[in-house]
Design a protein around this motif. Structure first.
Motif: not given
Ligand SMILES: [Zn+2]
Length: 572
Positions: A67-69, A81-84, A87
């Motif tokens: 995960c990047l963030n 985060c489920r957004i990057c 993910c």
């Molecule tokens: Zn992420």
């Protein structure tokens, strides 16, 4: 069959964050802490029952590492985060650095070699490359050996997650190189709560039926602690009915399984010697279309749970039952003896084996369970019968022994004498043995007509047949058939009006002129019907009666005298 094609519920509701990994909070926390303090192991072993989230957790681990963030949850630990983009690609199962291998179908040394060749390449998209090896215990011995080296010195940024339902089959050399996590069965309550959430979400989207609360509870129970089974069952059942609300009955019909509560009810009837209730329960199941094999299989599993929880209060570590069920079963078996429960498992298992080859599966299962419900008495009697048979054989051996009285053994050890026994003529028989020593008839092997009689009774009532299992009979005299029983409990049951009527009918069918049936329990005229659950006392009483009876028999008394001993143990 109105439901349109929709996404598989298990996939749709697969946990996407550590916060959603219900029932395995102990594992989420440890992994999240390790990520946060950068203490990641290069090999993990996830073991536990099927459908409890091992693969989901492995994917979450891969996701959080890439995960990047990462976001920080309420406990201050990192979560996906489920957004990057990473993910999202992982959720779409479109991420090249997560490699899933099913060891059940790729278990050869060649498969592992191929994997080893690719392991050395750096991650393509993310920071870490993760190998998830499912059902790792299925690898062959040489595959494990080939794997060991890679596991010892993996390239940097490569991680292995080994998942297994059967960790005992994984070599210790592999286990010792992994950080191990035990996944627990999820409690029925947790599964039910999750099912309720999902039904609500799905119903809101439309095209999904509502479920009665007890129907969901039953699905949760059938799932036996696994989310995956619970959700696939929910899926199946939702698409099997056009009703707006799914009832418990529909679920029971669909699953063809006995519910925990049914099994508990049947076993309670057995443990309380409540034959009538037992038979009613069985009839009810047959009426609802349950096969004897299904009933027997589920009963065997239930009896096994009873036995294990009796033997070891911590046995739920292997049974993985929801803890509330385990507690209830423990309470249920408290008044019972371990011996009885072991006997029960053996008996149900034997019935199950015979059922497969029987044309009369229903009767077979019924009579076995009825015999079980007769309690420990039946085991005590059977043990006694076996013991008497052994004594008879030893006596016969002595009878044939041609040695002089001087050879009389000084101890009561019987076997050396029996082993050296050889046939001799009657003229050399030891003087101290009576002429007329004959094998005793203790069981109902008096003659075929009595077997016919018992069978004739069986056509009228299985319970009565089961109660006659160790009966002795006298040839009818003056129109009276006398039946001798070992157990006063069985006698009082047989003396019930309708049972007497069955006996009388059967007796007339086989012996002709019979006006009445007399049922005796030797030496027990003042004996009361035993109270429920005082099995130990009951066995002691039966043993004592039998001991006395045996001593009254001339042949046994002789044997006791011959060997200068006493009858010390009648039950094995
Ligand atoms: Zn992420």
């Amino acid at each position: 069959m109105t439901a349109p094609a929709r996404q598989n519920l298990y996939r749709k509701y697969r946990p996407q964050r550590f916060a959603e990994l219900s029932g395995q909070e102990h594992i989420s926390r440890t992994i999240q802490s390790a990520v946060s303090s950068d203490r990641i192991s290069h090999a993990y072993m996830f073991s536990g029952p099927r459908g409890t989230g091992k693969t989901s957790a492995a994917r979450l681990l891969a996701k959080i590492l890439n995960c990047l963030n990462p976001e920080i949850d309420s406990r201050g630990l990192p979560d996906c985060c489920r957004i990057c983009s990473n993910c999202q690609r992982i959720e779409e199962m479109n991420f090249m650095d997560i490699i899933e291998i099913d060891a059940a179908s790729n278990n050869s040394v060649e498969d592992i070699r191929q994997m080893r060749d690719k392991v050395k390449y750096r991650p393509v998209e993310g920071k870490y490359k993760i190998y998830i090896i499912d059902e790792v215990h299925m690898l062959s011995g040489s595959a494990f050996n080939a794997f060991l080296k890679t596991l010892e010195e993996p390239p940097p940024n490569v991680l292995f997650v080994l998942a297994t339902t059967d960790p005992q089959k994984v070599p210790a050399t592999i286990i010792s190189r992994c950080q191990c996590f035990d996944f627990h069965s999820v409690s029925r309550r947790t599964i039910q709560a999750r099912l309720e959430e999902i039904v609500k979400l799905e119903s809101a989207e439309g095209q999904f039926p509502d479920f009665a609360a007890e129907a969901l509870a039953m699905i949760a129970e059938c799932a036996q602690g696994g989310f995956r089974d619970a959700l696939s069952l929910l899926d199946q059942i939702a698409s099997s009915s056009a009703e707006p609300v799914i009832s418990l009955d529909h679920v029971l019909n669909m699953t063809r399984r006995l519910s925990y509560s049914t099994l508990k009810e049947i076993s309670t009837a057995i443990f309380a010697h409540d034959l009538a209730n037992l038979v009613r329960n069985l009839n009810d199941l047959y009426f609802r279309g349950y096969e004897p094999l299904t009933i027997g299989r589920d009963m065997l599993e239930y009896m096994r749970r009873c036995m294990l929880l009796k033997i070891d209060a911590e046995a739920n570590q292997i049974l993985y039952l929801p803890s509330e069920q385990a507690d209830e079963i423990k309470a249920q078996v408290t008044p019972l003896t371990t011996r009885f429960l072991i006997g029960s498992v053996t008996r149900v298992e034997r019935a199950l084996m015979n059922i497969r080859n029987s044309f009369q599966a229903r009767i077979l299962l019924e009579s076995e369970l009825i015999r079980l419900a007769m309690g420990e008495e039946i085991f005590a009697t059977e043990a006694l019968e076996k013991r008497v048979e052994q004594l008879e054989q030893k006596l016969l051996a002595v009878k044939r022994l041609g040695s002089a009285p001087a050879a009389r053994p000084s101890t009561r050890a019987v076997s050396p004498v029996a082993r050296s026994a050889s046939p001799v003529s009657a003229s050399t028989r030891p003087a101290y043995l009576p002429e007329n020593v004959v094998p005793m008839t203790v069981v109902s092997k008096v003659g075929d007509r009595f077997t016919d009689f018992v069978n004739a009774v069986g056509t009228r009532s299985n319970i009565c047949r089961a109660l006659l299992v160790s009966a002795k009979f006298n040839q009818p005299e003056k129109g009276i058939l006398t039946i001798q029983l070992e157990q006063s409990f069985a006698a009082s049951k047989l003396k019930e009006e309708k049972n007497i009527a069955f006996l009388l009918e059967a007796a007339r069918e086989i012996f002709g002129q019979v006006n009445s049936v007399q049922i005796n329990v030797p030496g027990a005229t003042t004996e009361v019907v035993p109270q429920k659950n005082n099995h130990q006392e009951q066995i002691a009483k039966i043993d004592e009666q039998a001991r006395q009876k045996l001593l009254q028999k001339a042949s046994i008394a002789d044997a006791v005298e011959v060997f200068g001993g006493e009858i010390i143990d009648l039950g094995d």
